[in-house]
Design a protein around this motif. Sequence first.
Motif, short mmCIF file in Angstrom:
data_model
loop_
_atom_site.label_atom_id
_atom_site.label_comp_id
_atom_site.label_asym_id
_atom_site.label_seq_id
_atom_site.Cartn_x
_atom_site.Cartn_y
_atom_site.Cartn_z
N HIS A 39 18.79 -19.40 12.83
CA HIS A 39 19.13 -18.25 11.99
C HIS A 39 20.11 -18.64 10.87
CE1 HIS A 39 17.10 -14.91 14.02
NE2 HIS A 39 17.29 -15.60 15.14
N ALA A 40 20.80 -19.73 11.06
CA ALA A 40 21.70 -20.19 10.01
C ALA A 40 20.97 -20.92 8.90
CB ALA A 40 22.77 -21.12 10.61
N ASP A 41 19.73 -21.28 9.15
CA ASP A 41 18.94 -21.95 8.12
C ASP A 41 18.67 -20.97 6.98
OD1 ASP A 41 17.20 -24.11 7.09
OD2 ASP A 41 15.62 -22.64 7.47
N PRO A 42 19.03 -21.28 5.76
CA PRO A 42 18.89 -20.32 4.65
C PRO A 42 17.46 -19.83 4.46
CG PRO A 42 20.28 -22.17 4.01
CD PRO A 42 19.71 -22.52 5.33
N TYR A 78 15.01 -19.56 6.66
CA TYR A 78 14.63 -18.64 7.73
C TYR A 78 15.36 -17.31 7.57
CZ TYR A 78 13.49 -17.05 12.46
OH TYR A 78 13.02 -16.33 13.53
N ALA A 79 16.64 -17.35 7.27
CA ALA A 79 17.43 -16.12 7.12
C ALA A 79 16.92 -15.26 5.98
CB ALA A 79 18.91 -16.48 6.91
N ARG A 80 16.53 -15.90 4.85
CA ARG A 80 16.00 -15.13 3.73
C ARG A 80 14.70 -14.42 4.10
NH1 ARG A 80 17.34 -19.68 0.71
NH2 ARG A 80 15.15 -20.34 0.70
N GLY A 132 15.95 -12.25 8.22
CA GLY A 132 17.15 -11.45 8.33
C GLY A 132 17.38 -10.99 9.76
N ALA A 133 17.98 -9.82 9.89
CA ALA A 133 18.28 -9.28 11.22
C ALA A 133 17.01 -8.79 11.88
CB ALA A 133 19.29 -8.15 11.11
#
Length: 734
Positions: free
Chosen positions: A393-396, A398-400, A403-404
């Motif tokens: 989840h900290a991978d940019p 994947y997070a983009r 998200g939540a």
Amino acid sequence: MHDGGPGADEPVNAEVASRSEERRGAPTMGGGRVAGLAAAGPSGVFSGIHESIGQLVRLGRDQANDIVLEDLLVSRFHAELRARPDGLHELIDLGSRNGTFLNGRAVERAIVEELDIVSIGHHTFRLVGHGLEKYIDTGLIAFEARGLGVRSANGHSLLRDVTFRLEERSFLAVVGPSGAGKSTLLNALTGFRPAGYGHVLYDGRDLYEHYDELRLRLGFVPQEDVLHGELTVGQALDYAAQLRFPRDVGSDERRRQIARLLDQLGIETATDRLVGRLSGGQRRRVAVAMELVTKPSLVFLDEPTSGLDPGNERGLMEMLRRLADDGRTVIVVTHSMQSIRLCDRLLVLAPGGVPAYFGPPQLAAAFFDCADLQEVFRLLNTDRDRDWAAALHADPAYARQFGAVPLELPAKVDRDKRRPALSPGPRALLAGALRAESQFGVLVQRYARVIAGDRRNAILLILQPIFIGLLMLAALPAHQLAAPAAGQVRAVSRAGLVLLVVLLGATWIGASNAVREIVRELPILQRERAAGLGVVPYIASKAIVLGMLTVVQCSVMALLALARQGSHDQGSLLPTPLLELVIAAVLAGLAGMALGLMISALSSTADQAMTVLPVVLLLELLLAMGGLFPDVVDKPVLKQLSYAASTQWSFAAAASSVDLGRMQALDTVASDAPTIQLDDPISKFESLATRLQQPSSWQHEPDTWLQDVAAVVLIAGLALLGAGLAVRRRRVEA
């Protein structure tokens, strides 16, 4: 259908526009919007093409329908939409094989409201005003998992917050060390075992809520073999097609579809070869072909390369790559790393079902700071304390993308609860019966061919009753069933022993025929149940084929075994006691067959079923001896169990036929009075008249014999019911 013109795409009024946006917007689950999901939109669109609805619109594959649907999953005359006097419309299924669906639920008759979704085969419509608007499905579906989680019964986490999205024509590989939850994830994604929490979205629609409809668009190839080795490739695929296509699809259409599939998968020359003689790679391709018969948009495969050499493994993965390029989404669970770069996406699971990576396979090793994927596996196994989910989840990137992860849904709104209930009616009941009858006919043909195709076993089935019958003929004392001459009383009778041995032999034959027949094809049964196979036709097909076999076997065995026994001049009901004895043996065999099917349905493995069988047969022997030795079963529990023992009742029917109570009268007295006082022997024999009382189920009368026969039939029927319930309750799983 006709073209609605330039303005046809516009909503007919403001209310329709509002509800249309709700339908086309964020995915819904049971009427509530899934908050926070930025899901990809559906792969198709509702077009501006309308079909005006008059009093009646019929849909189906035949050209005589008002709306013709070119789809082999659609029956010739599949469903109809009728206008009602109250201004609403009524959707009626016309006995289709694969069902008619309203808002994802199978219906026989139902009220259709504005913007309701009607699905038939691969075709989808919605009601707009007084017209039907067709959904143009390109088949290029998007597939999404959101926050999937599974816990075991003791609360242990098997899968935790798995989230990913696949665009159309994607090829995903799921990898991870043993215990990483790959099979658990596959069960959740296919709907075989729904996740405890989270969502699976098929083209923006919740898979679990619309499973009955969407299962027809999913293909699943389990790791276990789902093919009958006794059939040729062409036969196996043809039977699969018959079970999934409507009965009105002709054999020529099925053969053309199968030929196209085999050519597409590169095994066109294997049509007439036995499945059991194919190589591992060819068998896998045939299993894939079996799933592609219905043209699914989404195909799952569990360890398809297991046991294959590198060349076959590469060829199979290249074939899956082509399937994805042709417009399907393919998801494969695998341990093999050799061809992983053929995939578009790679999902790596860490022990405990934790997602550790999702993205292009070429970047996976660098993400873990490893030299290659093999080193990634070692890292996941050794560094079990690391929070892999947090790292992902900290991978940019994947997070983009994700998200939540929302885990809660608004309260469900079941629109169908507001509708007037419609009884199925005689047409729907007839349709259900015809659907079951169609499956039953196909299953009977296939099962009979499977039994005949195993030549070694077929020979053993033929020789078994002959061998057992001849062995009994040689070993049992002769002339035990003939009535003694007038004025004579047989001091010692072995008639009861003869009948007991013959009937136990018949029970063994029937039970041994059936005890492995369900459990050994569990993978096939589970897959076909997921594709819509009914329990009743499945159990009935086993019972009818095995029943015919058992009737012949038990008749041969009984005739041989009783050839030297003689008989009374008159049976209880029929002129020939021998015929009644053969019927009793046949019924004992059929009851044993039904008992064997129930054991098979309750067992997890064939070895387990074979272990249980001798115990059950020993219990049958013990309970059947109650007529000969009343003290054996005249105890709590055993006495009650004896009423459920089929062998006891078949023995009673045989005893009634030969008047066994009178034949072994002195044996009965001797068993109750083993010692005699020499100074007063008469007092013992004065009780002879009362000692001659025989069990009521042994009376040499027509009514008694019919009651005994009815008891055996009832017990066999209850055993078949138990087998059906066991199959129904068994979870459909990978």
